[in-house]
Write a protein that holds these residues in place. Structure first.
Motif, PDB file in Angstrom:
ATOM      1  N   LEU A  69      -5.353   0.881 -17.029  1.00  0.00           N
ATOM      2  CA  LEU A  69      -5.221   0.027 -18.218  1.00  0.00           C
ATOM      3  C   LEU A  69      -6.317  -1.036 -18.278  1.00  0.00           C
ATOM      4  N   LEU A  70      -6.666  -1.602 -17.137  1.00  0.00           N
ATOM      5  CA  LEU A  70      -7.711  -2.624 -17.144  1.00  0.00           C
ATOM      6  C   LEU A  70      -9.057  -2.058 -17.580  1.00  0.00           C
ATOM      7  N   ARG A  71      -9.208  -0.750 -17.490  1.00  0.00           N
ATOM      8  CA  ARG A  71     -10.463  -0.101 -17.894  1.00  0.00           C
ATOM      9  C   ARG A  71     -10.330   0.667 -19.215  1.00  0.00           C
ATOM     10  N   ALA A  88       1.896   6.530  -6.862  1.00  0.00           N
ATOM     11  CA  ALA A  88       0.837   7.449  -7.269  1.00  0.00           C
ATOM     12  C   ALA A  88       1.274   8.899  -7.129  1.00  0.00           C
ATOM     13  N   ALA A  89       2.252   9.139  -6.203  1.00  0.00           N
ATOM     14  CA  ALA A  89       2.750  10.491  -5.992  1.00  0.00           C
ATOM     15  C   ALA A  89       3.888  10.852  -6.936  1.00  0.00           C
ATOM     16  N   ALA A  90       4.219   9.926  -7.894  1.00  0.00           N
ATOM     17  CA  ALA A  90       5.271  10.227  -8.871  1.00  0.00           C
ATOM     18  C   ALA A  90       4.868  11.467  -9.673  1.00  0.00           C
ATOM     19  N   SER A 116       0.832  -1.207   0.000  1.00  0.00           N
ATOM     20  CA  SER A 116       0.000   0.000   0.000  1.00  0.00           C
ATOM     21  C   SER A 116       0.864   1.253   0.000  1.00  0.00           C
ATOM     22  N   LEU A 117       1.912   1.240   0.809  1.00  0.00           N
ATOM     23  CA  LEU A 117       2.822   2.383   0.830  1.00  0.00           C
ATOM     24  C   LEU A 117       3.506   2.580  -0.525  1.00  0.00           C
ATOM     25  N   SER A 118       3.900   1.458  -1.168  1.00  0.00           N
ATOM     26  CA  SER A 118       4.520   1.552  -2.503  1.00  0.00           C
ATOM     27  C   SER A 118       3.546   2.144  -3.511  1.00  0.00           C
ATOM     28  N   SER A 119       2.281   1.732  -3.423  1.00  0.00           N
ATOM     29  CA  SER A 119       1.275   2.259  -4.344  1.00  0.00           C
ATOM     30  C   SER A 119       1.085   3.757  -4.141  1.00  0.00           C
ATOM     31  N   VAL A 120       1.051   4.174  -2.870  1.00  0.00           N
ATOM     32  CA  VAL A 120       0.911   5.603  -2.585  1.00  0.00           C
ATOM     33  C   VAL A 120       2.130   6.360  -3.096  1.00  0.00           C
ATOM     34  N   ARG A 165       0.035   0.434  -9.388  1.00  0.00           N
ATOM     35  CA  ARG A 165      -1.385   0.114  -9.276  1.00  0.00           C
ATOM     36  C   ARG A 165      -2.273   1.106 -10.041  1.00  0.00           C
ATOM     37  N   LEU A 166      -1.854   2.359 -10.081  1.00  0.00           N
ATOM     38  CA  LEU A 166      -2.637   3.343 -10.816  1.00  0.00           C
ATOM     39  C   LEU A 166      -2.678   2.988 -12.298  1.00  0.00           C
TER      40      LEU A 166
END
Length: 554
Positions: free
Chosen positions: A104-106, A61-63, A54-58, A98-99
């Motif tokens: 992409l899946l959508r 996402a903040a890139a 979760s921390l990696s995803s956050v 994850r973003l």
């Protein structure tokens, strides 16, 4: 009881395992016995790993890119990605963050592009068919353009659920796939299908086929383009809605009971497609395109006609097509090859009545593939209106190509891989009407062919003997050959001027590199020097631009 945690502290030489443990974890471990430690630590590890992800995803996402670009812009960027199938069961772009995966899946545009990369789902990877099927599902109801190099019955079944949104379908069928797809197309409605191209694959790894007829019925209201092998096509299902039709060779079997059947089927098909704008026929010479048939098929909207066959003359005589239709004729087919009829087997017997010849204002005739093939192209107002391609029995331009120039009164420019002297002699000819060949010609580009010196051999022998050099048949007297060449060109210029033909504004002579050492001469045969020598001999009879250069082949 001494806890396991405390035992860690006492045992040596093992290091302390609690360096990064919180005080709470230490306290909890101190009260556990050895039977509880693994269960608790595994549960704790899972909890912490989920927190790390979760921390990696956050963090991702903040890139800067993900924060700066809104989701709709990111989706637009993703639409230009080239899907990768290098990782088994995955697409690399889905595993960046994850973003990206969520978007992409959508993204239907991404998956529409992804399914377009499956040229052979059954061989691209072990799970290729399943991945192809799941990718198709993610396209939802987006219009699909599918090109598959090989389809067996297993792959064909994955297309059934998405039939309602296939716009273009180009497939090569195995025998088993042929059976399934024919039955599917006969019963299924493809309301958006505009382009259908079916060919037979040489692979037969899923059994044999009974070669059923392709029956289209009226389930394809938007179908405008059809490509299909000529033999198993049900002519009765063809309608006038087609704008482009391509009939190819049947690789599995030929169902024609008589040689004339191919011609009859072809005529029946064209009778039902009178609104065609493009027609292509690519069949072997075993299918005879001639029969005792007096019908004439009118195709008033035809803009392009391409036929690969050795004998098209009779077939062309049965067609009424617009003068502006671009025609390509090719007898270089390798299946059932025969070109004994030559150019006369390709064109109608009366060349002069062929509008694609009489309307041309520019010609380009070249030798291809080490002089094994010849190509003749005619243009009108910058657009190609005629292309002829044929095998060559010898490695030089066939005289038939040169003969075509006689039927082209509007020519202004000729570029031809033929001997300039032969062309000059032809341009001096006079028709019964008194006019010259190609009376409007202004530009000529031709070759200097070294082997064409038989006319001057006797005088060259005497000249070489007088030079006390002896006579070697491999060498010729340069000044004699050059004088004869220029005399031929000058005579052509004078004859055309006397007949009132257009003045030649540009003459380009291409010479082989070997010419520099071929002739015995005191002066150079390099292109710049040869140009000046030619101009001196042509004199005032030639007032145009002269160019001399090396040819691009020996």
């Amino acid at each position: 009881m001494t806890g396991v945690f405390d035992a860690y502290q006492a045992v040596r030489p093992f290091p302390a395992f609690d360096a990064h443990l919180t005080a709470e974890d230490r306290s909890h471990l101190a009260g556990l016995d050895s039977r509880q430690v693994q269960r608790w630590t595994r549960m704790r590890i899972k909890e912490l790993m989920n927190r790390v992800r979760s921390l990696s995803s956050v963090c991702n996402a903040a890139a800067p890119m993900n924060c700066t670009l809104p989701p709709d812009v990111l989706l637009e960027v993703f639409s230009y990605l080239e899907p990768s199938f290098e990782r088994c069961g995955q697409l690399n772009a889905l595993h960046v963050c994850r973003l990206w995966r969520h978007l992409l899946l959508r993204s239907t545009s991404f998956w529409v592009k992804a399914v377009g990369e499956f040229r052979d789902p059954d061989r691209i990877r072990p799970d290729g068919v399943l991945l192809f099927q799941s990718s198709l599902q993610r396209t939802r109801h987006s219009p699909l353009i599918l090109t598959l190099d090989y389809i067996n019955s297993k792959v064909a079944r994955t297309l059934v659920p998405c039939a309602s949104h296939i716009v273009s379908l180009a497939i090569a069928l195995s025998p088993g796939g042929l059976e399934f797809v024919h039955a599917w197309l006969e019963r299924e409605s493809l309301p958006l299908l505009e382009d259908l191209a079916i060919s037979h694959s040489p692979r037969t790894d899923d059994g044999t086929s009974s070669h059923p007829k392709l029956v289209l019925r009226r389930r394809f209201p938007r179908l405008r383009t059809l490509q299909y092998p000529i033999s198993p096509l049900d002519v009765s299902s063809i309608t006038d809605q087609l704008r482009e039709l391509a009939l190819t060779e049947c690789n599995y079997t030929c169902n024609f009971s008589q040689a004339e059947d191919a011609f009859s089927l072809l005529m029946l098909t064209l009778e039902r497609c009178t609104s065609l704008e493009s027609f292509r026929l690519d069949v072997s010479s075993y299918l005879v395109l001639q029969a005792a048939d007096n019908r004439t098929i009118s195709l008033p909207a035809l803009r392009q006609l391409r036929i690969q066959h050795s004998h098209t003359s009779d077939f062309l005589m049965h067609l009424a097509i617009p003068d502006a239709c671009a025609i390509e004729l090719d007898n270089t087919t390798t299946s059932g090859y025969s070109n004994t009829a030559g150019l006369h087997g390709l064109l109608p017997r009366n060349f002069a009545a062929f509008p694609q010849l009489t309307a041309a204002d520019r010609v380009r005739a070249r030798l291809l593939e080490r002089r094994t093939r010849g190509r003749f192209e005619a243009y009108a107002h910058g657009s190609k209106i005629l292309s002829l391609e044929c095998h060559l029995f010898k490695s030089y331009m066939p005289g038939e190509f040169r003969h075509l120039l006689r039927c082209m009164p509007r020519l202004r420019s000729v570029e031809i891989d033929d001997d300039a002297r032969n062309i000059s002699l032809m341009l001096s000819d006079v028709f019964e009407s008194g006019s010259r060949v190609c009376p409007e010609l202004e530009e000529l580009d031709a070759l200097w062919l070294c082997h064409n010196h038989g006319l001057f051999e006797e005088v060259e022998t005497r000249q070489l003997a007088s030079m006390s050099l002896g006579y070697n048949s491999e060498y010729r007297c340069g000044p004699i050959v050059l004088e004869a060449f220029c005399a031929c060109v000058r005579r052509m210029l004078l004859d055309r001027a006397a007949a009132g033909s257009a003045r030649l504004r540009k003459l380009h002579v291409r010479i082989p590199v070997a010419i520099v050492s071929l002739y015995i001469d005191k002066e150079s045969w390099q292109p710049p020097v040869l140009k000046e020598r030619m101009l001196a001999q042509l004199g005032a009879d030639f007032g145009g631009e002269l160019a001399v250069s090396f040819a691009d082949f020996q």
